[in-house]
Scaffold this active site. Structure first.
Site, short mmCIF file in Angstrom:
data_model
loop_
_atom_site.label_atom_id
_atom_site.label_comp_id
_atom_site.label_asym_id
_atom_site.label_seq_id
_atom_site.Cartn_x
_atom_site.Cartn_y
_atom_site.Cartn_z
N LYS A 153 -23.27 49.29 40.56
CA LYS A 153 -23.42 50.54 41.32
C LYS A 153 -22.01 50.94 41.74
CE LYS A 153 -23.55 52.21 45.13
NZ LYS A 153 -22.54 53.22 45.62
N GLY A 174 -14.71 46.91 49.00
CA GLY A 174 -14.82 48.12 49.82
C GLY A 174 -14.47 47.82 51.26
N SER A 175 -15.12 48.53 52.16
CA SER A 175 -14.73 48.43 53.57
C SER A 175 -15.30 47.18 54.23
CB SER A 175 -15.24 49.66 54.32
OG SER A 175 -16.65 49.57 54.45
N VAL A 197 -19.02 47.64 55.45
CA VAL A 197 -20.07 47.47 54.43
C VAL A 197 -20.08 46.03 53.92
CG1 VAL A 197 -20.92 48.26 52.18
CG2 VAL A 197 -19.99 49.92 53.82
N GLY A 198 -18.90 45.42 53.82
CA GLY A 198 -18.82 44.02 53.37
C GLY A 198 -19.66 43.11 54.26
N GLU A 204 -14.29 41.63 48.87
CA GLU A 204 -12.87 42.00 48.79
C GLU A 204 -12.70 43.25 49.63
OE1 GLU A 204 -9.51 41.34 48.38
OE2 GLU A 204 -10.69 40.03 47.07
N CYS A 209 -6.05 48.69 48.39
CA CYS A 209 -6.18 47.61 49.39
C CYS A 209 -4.84 46.90 49.52
CB CYS A 209 -7.20 46.55 49.03
SG CYS A 209 -8.43 47.01 47.91
N GLU A 268 -6.47 49.29 59.11
CA GLU A 268 -6.23 49.87 57.79
C GLU A 268 -6.49 51.38 57.82
OE1 GLU A 268 -8.95 48.92 54.47
OE2 GLU A 268 -7.16 48.41 53.33
C1 UN1 Z 1 -7.16 47.53 45.05
O1 UN1 Z 1 -6.41 48.23 45.69
O2 UN1 Z 1 -8.33 47.37 45.41
O3 UN1 Z 1 -2.37 44.99 42.78
C2 UN1 Z 1 -6.77 46.88 43.77
C3 UN1 Z 1 -2.64 46.18 42.69
C4 UN1 Z 1 -3.62 46.63 41.63
C5 UN1 Z 1 -5.02 46.43 42.09
C6 UN1 Z 1 -5.34 47.01 43.43
N1 UN1 Z 1 -3.38 45.89 40.42
O4 UN1 Z 1 -2.16 47.02 43.43
#
Ligand code: UN1
Length: 496
Positions: free
Chosen positions: A177, A230-231, A234-235, A252, A286, A387
């Site tokens: 999804k 995601g956030s 939600v995680g 993650e 992230c 964040e």
């Molecule tokens: C993400 O931001 O969720 O290392 C992944 C990085 C990318 C992947 C980022 N290869 O910035």
């Protein structure tokens, strides 16, 4: 692609409409009058059908020799490489990041596909000794079952590939999804797998929103494995949804990644890294560099030059040549950035540049925000701890390496970090002390490669890693096998 295009779910090898007959629009964030198409607004019934299809496909797929599974992945990787330009164009249109970056996103999916295809002839376990004579010991990896994959909008093809490829090479089947903001890139990936010959039901795709489609997927009793990016909010819900059934959950989530710039750093290099890490992908990674911890000796010079460089960045529609920074993904994300900039101003951080939405003919139909730098920040400020996920970077002064490390580690997250220095002792000390899952020397906090474990310490995740062989540990269950060929009862720990 015409305005009328309707995209369907992919369930058991069939392209299907949602049982609820509802759709939602996929919109270009650089130009909200550009409608990419309608996607199925899936509900619990659609999700249940996709899970049933994945469940039905599992026994045969699990018995398919992994090198045969790999052949399909190799073909898919090749098709992705051939179609890279089109896939990147589709992705820029739905996600906004510049075309060069979406080429990179597709490349990351290709890399992961080939890497995991290679695992088809490895999937190594161990053979080892026994404490008893005439006894053979080994460990083998077993697939688990149906994996529920919930993916974000910032890496619309790379992250689906990070999850789908290890899951299926290990012999699992999948329901994905993707984020409602970028359903097309995941669909393009799934279509490619179909064309490469993946049997029906091995990968199923349902588009839609978290509460109606993501939640039933995370909760369903026939989905023992759930992987979510995601956030943190939600995680937490995903982890709670899995708790009763002790599901394997890989989370993650956020980051507040710092670059440390020491007094002896190559400042030109550090500036290049800060610009790319801070404003690449409009700060919507992230791994984005959202804090720069500057040694007091270079604070003033770095700040001035950083502002100069940020001011020259070309913001615009990622499809246009020369654009370096695209829009934010949505109105909601733009509002979040606006809210955090207000918080920063109230906290008495000093805005050096940016600080507002961009307006004018080029910008009015999209979600554009100026690259923003806050100076004289204190580590305890909310803009230095939370964040933001946008083009906002905070500058924090420090006195020495220990001080810098203390500031860097003083947040709840632990995804990525970096140090710019020419001093090898500083570099190794930072490597040892930084509480992050990823660490760079003389490079920014972004740019992870697919054959190294990806993930974070502390509240970024829940201890799992994606990519590399680490992903195989998540998508398989170890089976330890003892074969006694002594023809008598041998009691471990008792008979010597
Ligand atoms: C993400 O931001 O969720 O290392 C992944 C990085 C990318 C992947 C980022 N290869 O910035």
């Amino acid at each position: 692609m015409t305005d009328e295009q309707i995209f369907k779910n992919y369930i058991g090898g069939q392209w299907q409409e949602s049982a609820g007959h509802e759709t939602f629009d996929n919109i270009n964030p650089a130009d909200t009058t550009d409608r990419i198409g309608a996607f199925q607004k899936s509900n619990a019934e659609d999700v249940a059908a996709a899970i049933a299809a994945a469940r039905a496909a599992f026994p045969a797929w699990k018995r398919t020799p992994p090198p045969k599974r790999a052949e399909i992945l190799f073909r898919a990787g090749q098709l992705l490489a051939e179609r890279k330009d089109d896939l990147a164009r589709d992705m820029t249109r739905e996600m906004g990041k510049p075309i060069e970056e979406t080429h990179g996103d597709v490349q990351e999916a290709i890399d992961m596909t080939f890497y995991m295809a290679g695992e088809g002839r490895r999937l190594f376990g161990q053979t080892t000794t026994s404490e008893l004579p005439s006894k053979f010991c080994m460990s083998v990896r077993n697939p688990i079952g149906v994996c529920g994959l919930i993916t974000p909008w910032n890496f619309p093809m790379a992250i689906p590939a990070w999850k789908i490829m290890p899951a299926v090479i290990c012999g699992n089947t999948v329901v994905i999804k993707p984020a409602e903001d970028t359903p097309l890139s995941a669909l393009n990936l799934v279509k490619t797998l179909e064309e490469a010959g993946l049997p029906p039901g091995v990968v199923n795709y349902v588009s839609g929103f978290g509460p109606e489609a993501g939640a039933p997927l995370a909760k369903h009793p026939d989905v023992p494995v759930v992987s979510f990016t995601g956030s943190p909010e939600v995680g937490r819900q995903v982890a709670q949804a899995g708790a009763d059934l002790f599901k394997h959950v890989c989370l993650e989530m956020g980051g507040k990644n710092a670059i440390i710039v020491m007094g002896d750093a190559n400042l030109d290099l550090a500036l290049d890294g800060a610009i790319w890490g801070g404003f690449g992908t409009t700060g919507q990674r992230c791994t984005a560099t959202s804090r720069i911890i500057l040694h007091k000796d270079v604070y003033t010079e770095f700040s001035q030059r950083f502002v100069e460089r940020a001011g020259k960045l070309k913001v615009g529609n990622g499809a246009d040549p020369g654009v370096q920074v695209g829009p934010l993904i949505s109105r909601a994300q733009l509002s979040k950035v606006e809210r955090y900039v207000e918080i920063g101003v109230r906290e008495d951080a000093r805005i050096l540049c940016g600080g507002s939405r961009l307006t004018g003919e080029e910008y009015d139909r999209g979600w554009f925000y100026a690259p923003t730098i806050f100076a004289d920040c204190e580590p305890g400020m909310r803009i230095c701890r939370e964040e933001i996920f946008g083009p906002v970077v905070v500058l924090i002064p420090c006195n020495n390496l220990d001080h810098a490390i203390e500031i860097a580690n003083g947040v709840a997250y632990g995804l990525s970090s970096s140090i710019y220095t020419r001093n090898i002792n500083n570099a190794f000390k930072a490597m040892r002390e930084m509480e992050t899952g990823i660490f760079y020397v003389n490079a920014p906090t972004i740019g992870a490669e697919t054959h190294l474990p990806f993930g974070g310490a502390k509240q970024t995740g829940n201890g799992h890693r994606e990519a590399a062989t680490a992903a195989l540990d998540f998508y398989t269950e170890w089976k330890s096998v003892y074969i006694d060929y002594s023809d008598k009862l041998q009691r471990a720990q008792i008979d010597t």
